[in-house]
Every structure is written in C-alpha cells, then in structure tokens.
Design a protein around this motif. Sequence first.
Motif, PDB file in Angstrom:
ATOM      1  N   ALA A 141       0.820  -1.213   0.000  1.00  0.00           N
ATOM      2  CA  ALA A 141       0.000   0.000   0.000  1.00  0.00           C
ATOM      3  C   ALA A 141       0.856   1.265   0.000  1.00  0.00           C
ATOM      4  CB  ALA A 141      -0.935  -0.001   1.211  1.00  0.00           C
ATOM      5  N   GLY A 142       2.167   1.107   0.117  1.00  0.00           N
ATOM      6  CA  GLY A 142       3.015   2.292   0.272  1.00  0.00           C
ATOM      7  C   GLY A 142       3.915   2.518  -0.917  1.00  0.00           C
ATOM      8  N   LEU A 143       5.037   3.174  -0.668  1.00  0.00           N
ATOM      9  CA  LEU A 143       5.953   3.526  -1.729  1.00  0.00           C
ATOM     10  C   LEU A 143       6.972   2.413  -1.936  1.00  0.00           C
ATOM     11  CD1 LEU A 143       6.554   7.309  -0.962  1.00  0.00           C
ATOM     12  CD2 LEU A 143       4.855   6.258  -2.453  1.00  0.00           C
ATOM     13  N   SER A 144       6.546   1.362  -2.627  1.00  0.00           N
ATOM     14  CA  SER A 144       7.482   0.294  -2.991  1.00  0.00           C
ATOM     15  C   SER A 144       7.010  -0.313  -4.297  1.00  0.00           C
ATOM     16  CB  SER A 144       7.551  -0.762  -1.886  1.00  0.00           C
ATOM     17  OG  SER A 144       6.710  -1.845  -2.192  1.00  0.00           O
ATOM     18  N   PHE A 145       7.940  -0.890  -5.042  1.00  0.00           N
ATOM     19  CA  PHE A 145       7.572  -1.472  -6.330  1.00  0.00           C
ATOM     20  C   PHE A 145       6.701  -2.712  -6.156  1.00  0.00           C
ATOM     21  CE2 PHE A 145      10.853   1.401  -7.754  1.00  0.00           C
ATOM     22  CZ  PHE A 145      10.398   1.802  -8.999  1.00  0.00           C
ATOM     23  N   GLY A 146       6.539  -3.187  -4.898  1.00  0.00           N
ATOM     24  CA  GLY A 146       5.575  -4.245  -4.611  1.00  0.00           C
ATOM     25  C   GLY A 146       4.133  -3.754  -4.678  1.00  0.00           C
ATOM     26  N   ASN A 147       3.941  -2.455  -4.630  1.00  0.00           N
ATOM     27  CA  ASN A 147       2.606  -1.847  -4.753  1.00  0.00           C
ATOM     28  C   ASN A 147       2.362  -1.525  -6.228  1.00  0.00           C
ATOM     29  OD1 ASN A 147       0.379  -0.177  -4.827  1.00  0.00           O
ATOM     30  ND2 ASN A 147       1.182   1.348  -3.380  1.00  0.00           N
ATOM     31  N   PRO A 148       1.432  -2.249  -6.879  1.00  0.00           N
ATOM     32  CA  PRO A 148       1.245  -2.071  -8.328  1.00  0.00           C
ATOM     33  C   PRO A 148       0.958  -0.629  -8.723  1.00  0.00           C
ATOM     34  CG  PRO A 148      -0.074  -3.919  -7.518  1.00  0.00           C
ATOM     35  CD  PRO A 148       0.504  -3.239  -6.307  1.00  0.00           C
ATOM     36  N   LEU A 149       0.242   0.100  -7.870  1.00  0.00           N
ATOM     37  CA  LEU A 149      -0.077   1.485  -8.208  1.00  0.00           C
ATOM     38  C   LEU A 149       1.185   2.347  -8.178  1.00  0.00           C
ATOM     39  CD1 LEU A 149      -2.259   3.365  -9.031  1.00  0.00           C
ATOM     40  CD2 LEU A 149      -2.791   3.795  -6.638  1.00  0.00           C
ATOM     41  N   PHE A 150       2.046   2.104  -7.166  1.00  0.00           N
ATOM     42  CA  PHE A 150       3.312   2.839  -7.130  1.00  0.00           C
ATOM     43  C   PHE A 150       4.175   2.487  -8.339  1.00  0.00           C
ATOM     44  CE2 PHE A 150       7.826   3.045  -6.230  1.00  0.00           C
ATOM     45  CZ  PHE A 150       7.962   4.388  -5.955  1.00  0.00           C
ATOM     46  N   ALA A 151       4.197   1.192  -8.692  1.00  0.00           N
ATOM     47  CA  ALA A 151       4.996   0.767  -9.853  1.00  0.00           C
ATOM     48  C   ALA A 151       4.511   1.453 -11.130  1.00  0.00           C
ATOM     49  CB  ALA A 151       4.933  -0.751  -9.999  1.00  0.00           C
ATOM     50  N   ALA A 152       3.191   1.672 -11.217  1.00  0.00           N
ATOM     51  CA  ALA A 152       2.649   2.385 -12.376  1.00  0.00           C
ATOM     52  C   ALA A 152       3.048   3.856 -12.324  1.00  0.00           C
ATOM     53  CB  ALA A 152       1.127   2.248 -12.398  1.00  0.00           C
ATOM     54  N   TYR A 153       2.897   4.481 -11.155  1.00  0.00           N
ATOM     55  CA  TYR A 153       3.311   5.885 -11.017  1.00  0.00           C
ATOM     56  C   TYR A 153       4.773   6.057 -11.426  1.00  0.00           C
ATOM     57  CZ  TYR A 153       5.433   9.897  -8.810  1.00  0.00           C
ATOM     58  OH  TYR A 153       6.192  11.011  -8.590  1.00  0.00           O
ATOM     59  N   ALA A 154       5.640   5.166 -10.924  1.00  0.00           N
ATOM     60  CA  ALA A 154       7.074   5.271 -11.198  1.00  0.00           C
ATOM     61  C   ALA A 154       7.338   5.193 -12.702  1.00  0.00           C
ATOM     62  CB  ALA A 154       7.844   4.175 -10.458  1.00  0.00           C
ATOM     63  N   ALA A 155       6.628   4.277 -13.383  1.00  0.00           N
ATOM     64  CA  ALA A 155       6.834   4.117 -14.821  1.00  0.00           C
ATOM     65  C   ALA A 155       6.396   5.376 -15.580  1.00  0.00           C
ATOM     66  CB  ALA A 155       6.070   2.896 -15.319  1.00  0.00           C
ATOM     67  N   TYR A 156       5.208   5.892 -15.260  1.00  0.00           N
ATOM     68  CA  TYR A 156       4.730   7.083 -15.967  1.00  0.00           C
ATOM     69  C   TYR A 156       5.563   8.311 -15.618  1.00  0.00           C
ATOM     70  CZ  TYR A 156       0.898   4.374 -17.833  1.00  0.00           C
ATOM     71  OH  TYR A 156       0.181   3.440 -18.522  1.00  0.00           O
ATOM     72  N   ALA A 157       6.003   8.393 -14.351  1.00  0.00           N
ATOM     73  CA  ALA A 157       6.853   9.517 -13.946  1.00  0.00           C
ATOM     74  C   ALA A 157       8.149   9.530 -14.756  1.00  0.00           C
ATOM     75  CB  ALA A 157       7.152   9.441 -12.446  1.00  0.00           C
ATOM     76  N   SER A 158       8.771   8.358 -14.905  1.00  0.00           N
ATOM     77  CA  SER A 158      10.037   8.353 -15.642  1.00  0.00           C
ATOM     78  C   SER A 158       9.786   8.584 -17.140  1.00  0.00           C
ATOM     79  CB  SER A 158      10.831   7.059 -15.400  1.00  0.00           C
ATOM     80  OG  SER A 158      10.016   5.936 -15.511  1.00  0.00           O
ATOM     81  N   LEU A 159       8.660   8.059 -17.663  1.00  0.00           N
ATOM     82  CA  LEU A 159       8.320   8.325 -19.068  1.00  0.00           C
ATOM     83  C   LEU A 159       8.211   9.816 -19.344  1.00  0.00           C
ATOM     84  CD1 LEU A 159       5.539   6.051 -20.592  1.00  0.00           C
ATOM     85  CD2 LEU A 159       7.926   6.319 -21.289  1.00  0.00           C
ATOM     86  N   VAL A 160       7.500  10.511 -18.468  1.00  0.00           N
ATOM     87  CA  VAL A 160       7.222  11.927 -18.683  1.00  0.00           C
ATOM     88  C   VAL A 160       8.509  12.752 -18.502  1.00  0.00           C
ATOM     89  CG1 VAL A 160       6.482  12.929 -16.472  1.00  0.00           C
ATOM     90  CG2 VAL A 160       5.074  13.230 -18.513  1.00  0.00           C
TER      91      VAL A 160
END
Lengths: 151, 151, 151
Positions: free
Chosen positions: A4-23
């Motif tokens: 539920a937090g800030l780790s790549f084990g949290n699918p939503l965080f993993a998605a945020y991280a991917a879009y953040a780096s894309l942008v």
Amino acid sequence: MASAGLSFGNPLFAAYAAYASLVILKMFFVTGATAYFRYSRGVFANPEDVKRRLKKGAVPRLDHPEVERVRRLHLNDLENIPAFLAVGLLYVLTGPSPGVALWHFRVFTAARCLHTLSYLAAVQPWRALGFGAGLLTTISMAVQVLMAGTL
Amino acid sequence: MASAGLSFGNPLFAAYAAYASLVILKMFFVTGATAYFRYSRGVFANPEDVKRRLKKGAVPRLDHPEVERVRRLHLNDLENIPAFLAVGLLYVLTGPSPGVALWHFRVFTAARCLHTLSYLAAVQPWRALGFGAGLLTTISMAVQVLMAGTL
Amino acid sequence: MASAGLSFGNPLFAAYAAYASLVILKMFFVTGATAYFRYSRGVFANPEDVKRRLKKGAVPRLDHPEVERVRRLHLNDLENIPAFLAVGLLYVLTGPSPGVALWHFRVFTAARCLHTLSYLAAVQPWRALGFGAGLLTTISMAVQVLMAGTL
C-alpha cells in the motif's frame, strides 16, 4: 503493508514510477530538440558558444523563431511536469481506486506528449487540448491529496 | 512505525501533503492568471494562437508588460516551489519537532501567496518579503535534511 | 525492512537525501547570484523595483548580459534538477547496487556544480560537459525506474 506504500511491490506505485520516468524522458526529448535546433540553425545564446562554432561573424541570438518555440514548450513542461511528479506520489498514498489512478497517470502522460508534438508542429487546438487535459488531471489529484491531508 | 513515515497516518506527513497540494494549486492559479491576461489583452506568443483569435492584423507579441509580469512571477514559482516539494518530503522523514515542521510548511505557503499577490499588485517590499521568507524556510529544511543525510 | 525504503535508516536513502539537499542549496546559490548581479549592476525587471532603488532616471531592463546569463543558468537548473530529485527518489526504491547508485548521485551533483561555475565563468566545453554528465546520469536512473515500473 508494503503493497500500500511507496514500494515497487505496490502495483499502483509501480505504475506511477513508470509514468513519472516516461514523462521525464519526454521532457528530456525537448532538451534534445532544443539542442537540435540550436546546432542545425547555428543559433546560440552565449558568446562562448558562438566562438566554438568557428563561424566568422556569428553573434549570440535570442530571437530565432524555432528555437524560441522549443524554449516556450520546455517552459510549459516545467510549469506542469514537476507538479505532476510531486502530486502523483502523494496521490498514490491517498489509497485511490487503482483503475481511476491509473487513468490519471495515463491521461497526463498522453496529454503532455500531445502538447509537445502539437507545439513543435504549431497546430491548435491540439496543443491547448493537451495542455488542458494535463492540467485538469493534476488538479484532480491535488484536490484529492488536499482532502486526504490536514492543514 | 507507519506514523513516522510517508503515510497519511503520520500527522506530519498529512500536513506536508496538504500544504504541498495547496502550493501547487496556487501555482496553477498563476497559470490561470497568464491565460486571463493573454485572452483579455489579446496577447499571444505563437502565430497559430493569434490565427485562432480571428483578429485581423494581430501578431504574436512577447513584450506585453502585464503578461510578462505574470510570466516572471510564474518563473519565480518554478525556482522555489519544486525545491520546497522535494525538500519538505525529505524533511518529514528526518523526524523534526511536529510544531516546528508545521510552521515551516505554513510560513512557506503563506509567503508564496504573499509573493504572488504582491507581484500581481506590483507592491514592494511585500513581494521581496514573501520571496525571502519562502526561500529561508526552504533553506532551513534543506540544511536539516543535509545534516540528517550522509554524503 | 525499513533499511530498504524511504527512511534515514537506509544508507542509500540517506545519501540521496544529502545530495538532493546539496543540489537544491546549489540552485539557491544561483538565486543569490541573480540577486547579486541585479543589485550590483542596478538592473531590475519591474518598475516597482527600480523605484525603490531611488535612482533618478532608472528604468526596468531585461537585456543586461550578466543578469541574463545567470537567468539562463537558472533556467537550465530548473530543466534538470527537479527531474533528478523525483527520479533519484524512485531510483532508491528500485534497489540498485549501493555503490553504483552513490556514483549516480555524486556525478550528478558534481556535474551541476561544474555547469554552474563554468556558466558563470563563460568557459566551454566545461559547461557542456557538466550539463551532459548531469543529463546522462538522470537518464540512466529514469531508464532503470521505467524498467522496474509497470505501464
């Protein structure tokens, strides 16, 4: 808990991280576009840059239309992308519906790509549409973070 | 444990998140102010924007005093707000006194609002005061983060 | 567990936090440099600033070479440092090799200091080298974050 937090084990965080780096990589594409226009047009802002080009009679120039266009585009990125990066991270922690959150990230990223391409191609209203969609997505997240927080 | 880290269960993080989103929404208010001045004054930077306004004889213009004022204000936001967003998050994790930390967030947010309003109203020394207070608050947090970190 | 996430108990996070605050303080050094050049040269952008200087006949000026040089340097900071701050934090969470990660932070920080000093001193190719090294470091981290994330 970790999921539920800030780790790549949290699918939503993993998605945020991917879009953040894309942008961010998209923003660096604009950095590259500035370099491309400066070099191909021979337009530089500083005397020491002109000197290195070894062109006789070259002077620094701050008003080349194509270079200034890319610089305005870049500034618009700076007005919107860091805000998204910060708000998106906080938004992940508000525990939003994953589907809704995912579409916030996707719409923002697509909107900024549309903005970039239509700014370079000088086509309206696509540029305004990309700008507006990105802004509204970020405002939506900011309002949800504000409601989850305490002043 | 959760109450000491980056989760809305940590009151200090919840406060940071609220002030962070407030200050981002304030920055978007400046985005709106730019749009307001551009449309109401008919001043646009790009040929494709002028064309859409359907005004005969309109040309792109980069030196309108009111529009350039808002743009300078916006740039000052960009020089200060992303730094606050990053440093504030790290500062929460240094485990500061909650009361002291809360006042850092409040002073920064109030200072940037003062800066914005006094820039738009062209009044000094309020603008300088708002700018300085925001900068000092961020420096104070950055120094504390630096001392908590390891080079 | 805590030592792998965003807490000062995680040595890699503690390093990120230290370099992040250093690079922000470096950016504020540029803010100070702008103020120094504006005051020492008596060059201000707004009528209300000129008025306070009590100089007869002073007018706002937007084209002073030294002031504009610092402003271009500052803008280049804004194009690179917030991206590093966001990507660096996400990169810490990808669980990189600590030694490799540490060098990413060090190279970026050193590169931006080199860029700042060589921009102020108007020396090339050092400025381009500092700019390029900082950009490549950030791209390297962004690609690793993108690979760890899920679109």
